[in-house]
Design a protein around this motif. Structure first.
Motif, PDB file in Angstrom:
ATOM      1  N   ALA A  29       0.826  -1.217   0.000  1.00  0.00           N
ATOM      2  CA  ALA A  29       0.000   0.000   0.000  1.00  0.00           C
ATOM      3  C   ALA A  29       0.855   1.259   0.000  1.00  0.00           C
ATOM      4  O   ALA A  29       0.605   2.198  -0.762  1.00  0.00           O
ATOM      5  N   LEU A  30       1.888   1.295   0.837  1.00  0.00           N
ATOM      6  CA  LEU A  30       2.735   2.481   0.912  1.00  0.00           C
ATOM      7  C   LEU A  30       3.717   2.546  -0.259  1.00  0.00           C
ATOM      8  O   LEU A  30       4.062   3.632  -0.730  1.00  0.00           O
ATOM      9  N   GLY A  31       4.146   1.383  -0.719  1.00  0.00           N
ATOM     10  CA  GLY A  31       5.069   1.369  -1.848  1.00  0.00           C
ATOM     11  C   GLY A  31       4.441   1.849  -3.139  1.00  0.00           C
ATOM     12  O   GLY A  31       5.141   2.311  -4.044  1.00  0.00           O
ATOM     13  N   ALA A  32       3.109   1.769  -3.236  1.00  0.00           N
ATOM     14  CA  ALA A  32       2.432   2.268  -4.430  1.00  0.00           C
ATOM     15  C   ALA A  32       2.707   3.758  -4.628  1.00  0.00           C
ATOM     16  O   ALA A  32       2.876   4.231  -5.756  1.00  0.00           O
ATOM     17  N   PHE A  33       2.764   4.496  -3.534  1.00  0.00           N
ATOM     18  CA  PHE A  33       3.065   5.928  -3.641  1.00  0.00           C
ATOM     19  C   PHE A  33       4.511   6.147  -4.074  1.00  0.00           C
ATOM     20  O   PHE A  33       4.805   7.082  -4.828  1.00  0.00           O
ATOM     21  N   ALA A  34       5.422   5.298  -3.590  1.00  0.00           N
ATOM     22  CA  ALA A  34       6.822   5.424  -3.999  1.00  0.00           C
ATOM     23  C   ALA A  34       6.975   5.158  -5.489  1.00  0.00           C
ATOM     24  O   ALA A  34       7.760   5.827  -6.178  1.00  0.00           O
ATOM     25  N   VAL A  35       6.220   4.193  -6.012  1.00  0.00           N
ATOM     26  CA  VAL A  35       6.279   3.889  -7.444  1.00  0.00           C
ATOM     27  C   VAL A  35       5.737   5.063  -8.255  1.00  0.00           C
ATOM     28  O   VAL A  35       6.336   5.472  -9.260  1.00  0.00           O
ATOM     29  N   LEU A  36       4.611   5.619  -7.833  1.00  0.00           N
ATOM     30  CA  LEU A  36       4.022   6.735  -8.558  1.00  0.00           C
ATOM     31  C   LEU A  36       4.918   7.964  -8.544  1.00  0.00           C
ATOM     32  O   LEU A  36       4.999   8.700  -9.533  1.00  0.00           O
ATOM     33  N   LEU A 208      16.890  -7.073   0.668  1.00  0.00           N
ATOM     34  CA  LEU A 208      15.784  -7.394  -0.220  1.00  0.00           C
ATOM     35  C   LEU A 208      14.524  -6.584   0.050  1.00  0.00           C
ATOM     36  O   LEU A 208      13.563  -6.693  -0.709  1.00  0.00           O
ATOM     37  N   MET A 209      14.536  -5.759   1.093  1.00  0.00           N
ATOM     38  CA  MET A 209      13.304  -5.067   1.476  1.00  0.00           C
ATOM     39  C   MET A 209      12.827  -4.109   0.395  1.00  0.00           C
ATOM     40  O   MET A 209      11.621  -3.912   0.203  1.00  0.00           O
ATOM     41  N   SER A 210      13.743  -3.505  -0.335  1.00  0.00           N
ATOM     42  CA  SER A 210      13.333  -2.548  -1.363  1.00  0.00           C
ATOM     43  C   SER A 210      12.458  -3.206  -2.426  1.00  0.00           C
ATOM     44  O   SER A 210      11.578  -2.565  -3.006  1.00  0.00           O
ATOM     45  N   ALA A 211      12.693  -4.498  -2.686  1.00  0.00           N
ATOM     46  CA  ALA A 211      11.864  -5.205  -3.666  1.00  0.00           C
ATOM     47  C   ALA A 211      10.422  -5.302  -3.200  1.00  0.00           C
ATOM     48  O   ALA A 211       9.489  -5.196  -4.004  1.00  0.00           O
ATOM     49  N   MET A 212      10.203  -5.485  -1.901  1.00  0.00           N
ATOM     50  CA  MET A 212       8.840  -5.570  -1.383  1.00  0.00           C
ATOM     51  C   MET A 212       8.138  -4.221  -1.409  1.00  0.00           C
ATOM     52  O   MET A 212       6.914  -4.150  -1.416  1.00  0.00           O
ATOM     53  N   VAL A 213       8.905  -3.141  -1.415  1.00  0.00           N
ATOM     54  CA  VAL A 213       8.311  -1.815  -1.524  1.00  0.00           C
ATOM     55  C   VAL A 213       7.914  -1.517  -2.962  1.00  0.00           C
ATOM     56  O   VAL A 213       6.872  -0.916  -3.227  1.00  0.00           O
ATOM     57  N   VAL A 214       8.736  -1.951  -3.907  1.00  0.00           N
ATOM     58  CA  VAL A 214       8.550  -1.573  -5.303  1.00  0.00           C
ATOM     59  C   VAL A 214       7.699  -2.572  -6.083  1.00  0.00           C
ATOM     60  O   VAL A 214       6.814  -2.182  -6.856  1.00  0.00           O
ATOM     61  N   ALA A 215       7.954  -3.871  -5.902  1.00  0.00           N
ATOM     62  CA  ALA A 215       7.346  -4.887  -6.768  1.00  0.00           C
ATOM     63  C   ALA A 215       5.811  -4.887  -6.747  1.00  0.00           C
ATOM     64  O   ALA A 215       5.191  -4.869  -7.820  1.00  0.00           O
ATOM     65  N   PRO A 216       5.140  -4.914  -5.586  1.00  0.00           N
ATOM     66  CA  PRO A 216       3.664  -4.923  -5.634  1.00  0.00           C
ATOM     67  C   PRO A 216       3.088  -3.693  -6.320  1.00  0.00           C
ATOM     68  O   PRO A 216       2.122  -3.798  -7.095  1.00  0.00           O
ATOM     69  N   GLY A 217       3.670  -2.519  -6.054  1.00  0.00           N
ATOM     70  CA  GLY A 217       3.183  -1.302  -6.695  1.00  0.00           C
ATOM     71  C   GLY A 217       3.416  -1.312  -8.190  1.00  0.00           C
ATOM     72  O   GLY A 217       2.559  -0.875  -8.973  1.00  0.00           O
ATOM     73  N   ALA A 218       4.584  -1.813  -8.610  1.00  0.00           N
ATOM     74  CA  ALA A 218       4.873  -1.886 -10.045  1.00  0.00           C
ATOM     75  C   ALA A 218       3.917  -2.842 -10.747  1.00  0.00           C
ATOM     76  O   ALA A 218       3.485  -2.588 -11.879  1.00  0.00           O
ATOM     77  N   ALA A 219       3.589  -3.949 -10.077  1.00  0.00           N
ATOM     78  CA  ALA A 219       2.639  -4.898 -10.666  1.00  0.00           C
ATOM     79  C   ALA A 219       1.241  -4.297 -10.741  1.00  0.00           C
ATOM     80  O   ALA A 219       0.552  -4.396 -11.763  1.00  0.00           O
ATOM     81  N   ARG A 226      -6.420   4.106 -11.657  1.00  0.00           N
ATOM     82  CA  ARG A 226      -7.035   4.757 -10.498  1.00  0.00           C
ATOM     83  C   ARG A 226      -6.185   4.490  -9.256  1.00  0.00           C
ATOM     84  O   ARG A 226      -5.798   3.336  -8.999  1.00  0.00           O
ATOM     85  N   LEU A 227      -5.908   5.545  -8.503  1.00  0.00           N
ATOM     86  CA  LEU A 227      -5.022   5.414  -7.353  1.00  0.00           C
ATOM     87  C   LEU A 227      -5.598   4.464  -6.305  1.00  0.00           C
ATOM     88  O   LEU A 227      -4.879   3.615  -5.765  1.00  0.00           O
ATOM     89  N   GLY A 228      -6.890   4.604  -5.996  1.00  0.00           N
ATOM     90  CA  GLY A 228      -7.481   3.739  -4.986  1.00  0.00           C
ATOM     91  C   GLY A 228      -7.377   2.270  -5.361  1.00  0.00           C
ATOM     92  O   GLY A 228      -7.012   1.422  -4.533  1.00  0.00           O
ATOM     93  N   THR A 229      -7.681   1.975  -6.613  1.00  0.00           N
ATOM     94  CA  THR A 229      -7.578   0.587  -7.081  1.00  0.00           C
ATOM     95  C   THR A 229      -6.138   0.111  -7.066  1.00  0.00           C
ATOM     96  O   THR A 229      -5.848  -1.036  -6.701  1.00  0.00           O
ATOM     97  N   MET A 230      -5.224   0.997  -7.445  1.00  0.00           N
ATOM     98  CA  MET A 230      -3.809   0.618  -7.472  1.00  0.00           C
ATOM     99  C   MET A 230      -3.291   0.295  -6.072  1.00  0.00           C
ATOM    100  O   MET A 230      -2.595  -0.717  -5.875  1.00  0.00           O
ATOM    101  N   VAL A 231      -3.620   1.134  -5.101  1.00  0.00           N
ATOM    102  CA  VAL A 231      -3.159   0.887  -3.729  1.00  0.00           C
ATOM    103  C   VAL A 231      -3.749  -0.417  -3.198  1.00  0.00           C
ATOM    104  O   VAL A 231      -3.057  -1.219  -2.553  1.00  0.00           O
ATOM    105  N   THR A 232      -5.029  -0.656  -3.483  1.00  0.00           N
ATOM    106  CA  THR A 232      -5.667  -1.897  -3.031  1.00  0.00           C
ATOM    107  C   THR A 232      -5.023  -3.115  -3.680  1.00  0.00           C
ATOM    108  O   THR A 232      -4.698  -4.104  -3.001  1.00  0.00           O
ATOM    109  N   LEU A 233      -4.841  -3.063  -5.006  1.00  0.00           N
ATOM    110  CA  LEU A 233      -4.202  -4.177  -5.701  1.00  0.00           C
ATOM    111  C   LEU A 233      -2.784  -4.393  -5.206  1.00  0.00           C
ATOM    112  O   LEU A 233      -2.331  -5.536  -5.050  1.00  0.00           O
TER     113      LEU A 233
END
Length: 377
Positions: A29-36, A208-219, A226-233
């Motif tokens: 959820a928080l990594g989605a903002f880092a990706v954006l 390896l922690m940086s991958a957990m921040v970036v990978a879900p958001g990138a996927a 939509r931001l809400g959908t992206m954070v949820t996904l």
């Protein structure tokens, strides 16, 4: 089925899966903002900067309590983020250079402090080096509760300031024009990202922690706009990677942290390939369909032009050998076959081709469409 039953019955596997799921939800959820905001490297820098915080927290308190080590990691991670922002604002050093510099310096400092601790006679120092790559198998129920509680604070911050963070992520200049304190929000959002990082240190480790921040958001970014959908996904992808990685590591007897990261990376690969709007496979398929339609329309127009040369005898067969040189034999033959299958063209006994009445009508329609759009005189 045995693995699934163990997920509910086996204490160790259940604890690891719950802890990994909590990590995935928070970091996703928080990594989605880092990706954006294109701050993926910032997450890497802060995760490495957390190592000296863990070591210093133990050195000062002598305790290996998860909350104490998390606080130490959060402090140094946050200080590293502030230092990066200050360096960029006060000098000509670019953001990526500052992040890479801070990453190396903090990681080196953490290793130095860990080496110093290992040479001391202090009790309880064993296992601190496992924060490098994580040790999910040693996770206790109290660790999961601590991770969930700390992570819930980060998610609560996002919910409370959702509109502000949304505006900050997409149009910070407009947010500043509205009087919104963008710099304070930037620091706050970075602080929440620090929370996501420290939550996962024991599970996947500093490296390896940086991958957990970036990978879900990138996927998640591949599936929605939509931001809400992206954070949820992103949160769901993170949780799924955590649970599935825990199950696979138990089955294959591999390290849990690296397995979770590999699963998350696999989710990114699948999303890049098969997401409906942005997937590479679908993009290639759409490009192939577009090329096919253009080829069909071009051959249809060529046959219509040949038919126009014969006046009223529109069904006069034409030798398309000359067209082969223009369109290419393979393209021409494939297009003629498809036009014939759709009832737009017909092949005569002598080998010549002509348009059917339906084909002539379709060619006329396409010509009118081009003229109306300005693509043809």
């Amino acid at each position: 089925m045995d693995v699934l039953s163990d997920l509910f019955l086996d204490y160790t596997l259940r604890t690891v899966a719950l802890g990994s799921a909590a990590l995935g939800v928070v970091s996703g959820a928080l990594g989605a903002f880092a990706v954006l905001r294109r701050q993926a490297l910032l997450g890497d820098a802060m995760s490495h900067a957390a190592l000296p915080g863990v070591a210093l927290a133990f050195l000062i308190t002598g305790s290996r309590a998860p909350l104490i080590l998390m606080i130490g990691a959060a402090v140094t991670g946050w200080l590293a983020a502030v230092a990066i922002v200050s360096i960029v604002r006060a000098s000509r050093i670019k953001a990526d250079t500052a992040m890479a510099l801070m990453l190396s310096v903090c990681f080196g400092a953490g290793l130095v402090v860990l080496t110093f601790i290992q040479r001391q006679p202090a009790a309880g120092k064993a296992g601190l080096d496992r924060f490098l790559f994580g040790q999910a198998a040693a996770m206790l129920e109290s660790d999961v509760i601590t991770m969930a509680a700390v992570g819930a604070l980060g998610l609560l911050g996002v919910l409370v300031l959702w509109k502000e963070f949304k505006l900050l992520s997409f149009d910070p200049d407009f947010a500043a024009s509205l009087g919104i304190p963008t710099r304070r929000l930037d620091v706050l959002l970075t602080s929440l990202l620090v929370i996501a990082i420290v939550v996962g240190l024991k599970t996947v480790g500093v490296v390896l922690m940086s991958a957990m921040v970036v990978a879900p958001g990138a996927a998640a970014r591949q599936w929605t706009d939509r931001l809400g959908t992206m954070v949820t996904l992103s949160a769901l992808f993170g949780a799924g990677a955590g649970v599935l990685g825990a199950l696979l590591s138990t089955t294959a007897e591999t390290s849990t942290g690296p397995t979770i990261v590999l699963v998350a990376t696999g989710m990114v690969a699948v999303s890049l390939l098969f997401a409906p709007a942005r997937g590479l496979v679908w993009a290639r398929l759409r490009a192939w369909r577009s090329q096919r339609m253009l080829a069909l329309e071009a051959v249809l127009a060529d046959l219509a032009a040949l038919a126009a040369q014969h006046g009223s005898d529109a069904t006069h067969p034409h030798d398309v050998g000359a067209l082969h040189a223009v369109r290419g034999r393979v393209v021409m033959q494939r297009a003629l076959a498809e036009l014939a299958a759709e009832g737009l063209a017909q092949r005569h006994d002598g080998g010549g081709w002509s348009l059917t009445a339906q084909g002539l009508a379709e060619a006329s329609r396409l010509a009118r469409t081009r003229r109306a759009s300005g693509d043809a005189p």
